[in-house]
Every structure is written in C-alpha cells, then in structure tokens.
Design a protein around this motif. Structure first.
Motif, PDB file in Angstrom:
ATOM      1  N   PHE A  33      81.310  43.769   6.482  1.00  0.00           N
ATOM      2  CA  PHE A  33      81.384  43.474   5.054  1.00  0.00           C
ATOM      3  C   PHE A  33      82.125  44.535   4.257  1.00  0.00           C
ATOM      4  CE2 PHE A  33      77.783  40.681   6.119  1.00  0.00           C
ATOM      5  CZ  PHE A  33      78.276  39.500   5.581  1.00  0.00           C
ATOM      6  N   THR A  34      81.950  45.814   4.609  1.00  0.00           N
ATOM      7  CA  THR A  34      82.529  46.879   3.787  1.00  0.00           C
ATOM      8  C   THR A  34      83.777  47.526   4.383  1.00  0.00           C
ATOM      9  OG1 THR A  34      81.228  48.659   4.799  1.00  0.00           O
ATOM     10  CG2 THR A  34      80.225  47.484   2.931  1.00  0.00           C
ATOM     11  N   VAL A 114      84.786  54.792  11.122  1.00  0.00           N
ATOM     12  CA  VAL A 114      86.022  54.509  10.394  1.00  0.00           C
ATOM     13  C   VAL A 114      85.749  54.299   8.907  1.00  0.00           C
ATOM     14  CG1 VAL A 114      87.197  53.502  12.382  1.00  0.00           C
ATOM     15  CG2 VAL A 114      85.905  52.039  10.859  1.00  0.00           C
ATOM     16  N   PHE A 115      86.748  54.588   8.103  1.00  0.00           N
ATOM     17  CA  PHE A 115      86.721  54.328   6.670  1.00  0.00           C
ATOM     18  C   PHE A 115      87.945  53.479   6.356  1.00  0.00           C
ATOM     19  CE2 PHE A 115      87.654  55.178   2.227  1.00  0.00           C
ATOM     20  CZ  PHE A 115      86.413  54.978   1.658  1.00  0.00           C
ATOM     21  N   GLN A 116      87.757  52.171   6.421  1.00  0.00           N
ATOM     22  CA  GLN A 116      88.846  51.227   6.174  1.00  0.00           C
ATOM     23  C   GLN A 116      88.343  50.087   5.289  1.00  0.00           C
ATOM     24  OE1 GLN A 116      89.623  50.227  10.252  1.00  0.00           O
ATOM     25  NE2 GLN A 116      90.961  51.973  10.559  1.00  0.00           N
ATOM     26  N   PRO A 117      88.024  50.394   4.028  1.00  0.00           N
ATOM     27  CA  PRO A 117      87.462  49.363   3.155  1.00  0.00           C
ATOM     28  C   PRO A 117      88.372  48.152   2.978  1.00  0.00           C
ATOM     29  CG  PRO A 117      87.881  51.400   1.933  1.00  0.00           C
ATOM     30  CD  PRO A 117      88.158  51.678   3.366  1.00  0.00           C
ATOM     31  N   ASN A 119      89.740  46.550   5.213  1.00  0.00           N
ATOM     32  CA  ASN A 119      89.499  45.603   6.305  1.00  0.00           C
ATOM     33  C   ASN A 119      88.161  44.879   6.195  1.00  0.00           C
ATOM     34  OD1 ASN A 119      91.942  46.258   7.458  1.00  0.00           O
ATOM     35  ND2 ASN A 119      91.067  47.836   8.768  1.00  0.00           N
ATOM     36  N   GLY A 120      87.332  45.272   5.241  1.00  0.00           N
ATOM     37  CA  GLY A 120      86.037  44.620   5.051  1.00  0.00           C
ATOM     38  C   GLY A 120      86.205  43.263   4.391  1.00  0.00           C
ATOM     39  N   ILE A 121      85.292  42.352   4.703  1.00  0.00           N
ATOM     40  CA  ILE A 121      85.364  41.001   4.153  1.00  0.00           C
ATOM     41  C   ILE A 121      85.225  41.013   2.624  1.00  0.00           C
ATOM     42  CG2 ILE A 121      82.921  40.391   4.382  1.00  0.00           C
ATOM     43  CD1 ILE A 121      85.764  38.075   5.319  1.00  0.00           C
ATOM     44  N   VAL A 125      87.945  39.235   0.199  1.00  0.00           N
ATOM     45  CA  VAL A 125      87.562  38.187  -0.753  1.00  0.00           C
ATOM     46  C   VAL A 125      87.941  38.605  -2.173  1.00  0.00           C
ATOM     47  CG1 VAL A 125      85.573  37.027  -1.806  1.00  0.00           C
ATOM     48  CG2 VAL A 125      85.728  37.224   0.680  1.00  0.00           C
ATOM     49  N   PHE A 126      87.665  39.850  -2.509  1.00  0.00           N
ATOM     50  CA  PHE A 126      87.983  40.352  -3.850  1.00  0.00           C
ATOM     51  C   PHE A 126      89.475  40.241  -4.129  1.00  0.00           C
ATOM     52  CE2 PHE A 126      89.322  43.933  -6.538  1.00  0.00           C
ATOM     53  CZ  PHE A 126      88.646  43.607  -7.708  1.00  0.00           C
ATOM     54  N   PHE A 127      90.314  40.683  -3.204  1.00  0.00           N
ATOM     55  CA  PHE A 127      91.757  40.647  -3.430  1.00  0.00           C
ATOM     56  C   PHE A 127      92.297  39.221  -3.474  1.00  0.00           C
ATOM     57  CE2 PHE A 127      91.539  45.134  -1.849  1.00  0.00           C
ATOM     58  CZ  PHE A 127      91.878  45.700  -3.064  1.00  0.00           C
ATOM     59  N   ARG A 128      91.700  38.327  -2.720  1.00  0.00           N
ATOM     60  CA  ARG A 128      92.120  36.915  -2.801  1.00  0.00           C
ATOM     61  C   ARG A 128      91.748  36.328  -4.147  1.00  0.00           C
ATOM     62  NH1 ARG A 128      91.258  34.244   3.123  1.00  0.00           N
ATOM     63  NH2 ARG A 128      92.914  35.433   4.095  1.00  0.00           N
ATOM     64  N   LEU A 129      90.588  36.699  -4.671  1.00  0.00           N
ATOM     65  CA  LEU A 129      90.170  36.186  -5.989  1.00  0.00           C
ATOM     66  C   LEU A 129      91.061  36.692  -7.105  1.00  0.00           C
ATOM     67  CD1 LEU A 129      86.266  36.438  -5.755  1.00  0.00           C
ATOM     68  CD2 LEU A 129      87.652  34.363  -5.783  1.00  0.00           C
TER      69      LEU A 129
END
Length: 132
Positions: A33-34, A114-117, A119-121, A125-129
């Motif tokens: 998720f994150t 890893v720190f790859q926010p 790649n989180g769902i 979703v946020f960027f698609r919205l």
C-alpha cells in the motif's frame, strides 16, 4: 486483554495475512500500500532461512529474527512477569527494532528495506485521480 482473546486476535491477524498472500499475492500489505518497508521487513524470509538452518541468511534478512521467538517463549508466563519488567522488555524490543529499521533505511546498499512510495498502491491511485 485475556490470554484467549490475545490468541484469537493473533490467529485472526495470521488468517488475514494468509488470505492476502495466498489469494491476492500480497506478501506485505504495508509495502504494497505505501511502497515503504516496515520495521519487520525480512522477518518471514529470516524465519524461512532459520528453518533451513541458514543462520547467516536469517541475520541477513532481519538481524532481530530471534525476538518473536523469545516473545513466544515468554507468552505462557506473561501474567507472572512483573509489570515493570514487561515494560522494560517491550521498550528494549521497540528500540532495537527502530534502531535496526533506521540503520537499514539509511543503508543504500540494503535491498531488503526499501523506500519507494511511488510504487505503493496508494500513490498510484492518488496520481491517477489527480491526472483526471
């Protein structure tokens, strides 16, 4: 919380994780998720190594893999342990996990944490919205 309530809660959580992994293919919901690993990242792989007697591999995946085993061994006696000692044990465990987590996050060569926010769902979703 009573002992059997705790056992039921642990079994419910374990069942939820099994459902996520076996049905949905999500091995770590926090990372899924994150896009950011949690402090326990690598713990399952460490225990799989331990089951194969690969101690070096277990320490590689998570150097604190032994703490849940200690916790499981103490669980039947938890009500007999003095309250102050319980607090000290829990604080020490939290400090150790936080310290290892920070160390691994700062280590750019660590491939487990890893720190790859992006790649989180949630980010996807946020960027698609916002693109609509």
């Amino acid at each position: 919380m009573e002992k059997w309530e705790m056992v039921k809660a642990i079994c419910t959580i374990a069942g939820f994780y099994l459902f996520l992994e076996l049905v949905l293919g999500v091995t770590c919901p926090i990372l899924y998720f994150t896009g950011i690993s949690c402090a326990g990242c690598g713990m399952s792989r460490a225990w799989m190594c331990l089951l194969h007697l690969d101690f070096a591999g277990a320490f590689y995946y998570h150097p604190l893999f032994w703490i849940p085993g200690v916790g499981a061994a103490l669980f039947p006696f938890w009500n007999r342990i003095p309250k102050n000692l319980k607090r000290v044990l829990l604080v020490i465990a939290c400090i150790l996990f936080l310290g290892v987590y920070i160390w691994r996050m700062l280590d750019v060569t660590d491939t487990i944490v890893v720190f790859q926010p992006e790649n989180g769902i949630l980010a996807k979703v946020f960027f698609r919205l916002i693109q609509k």
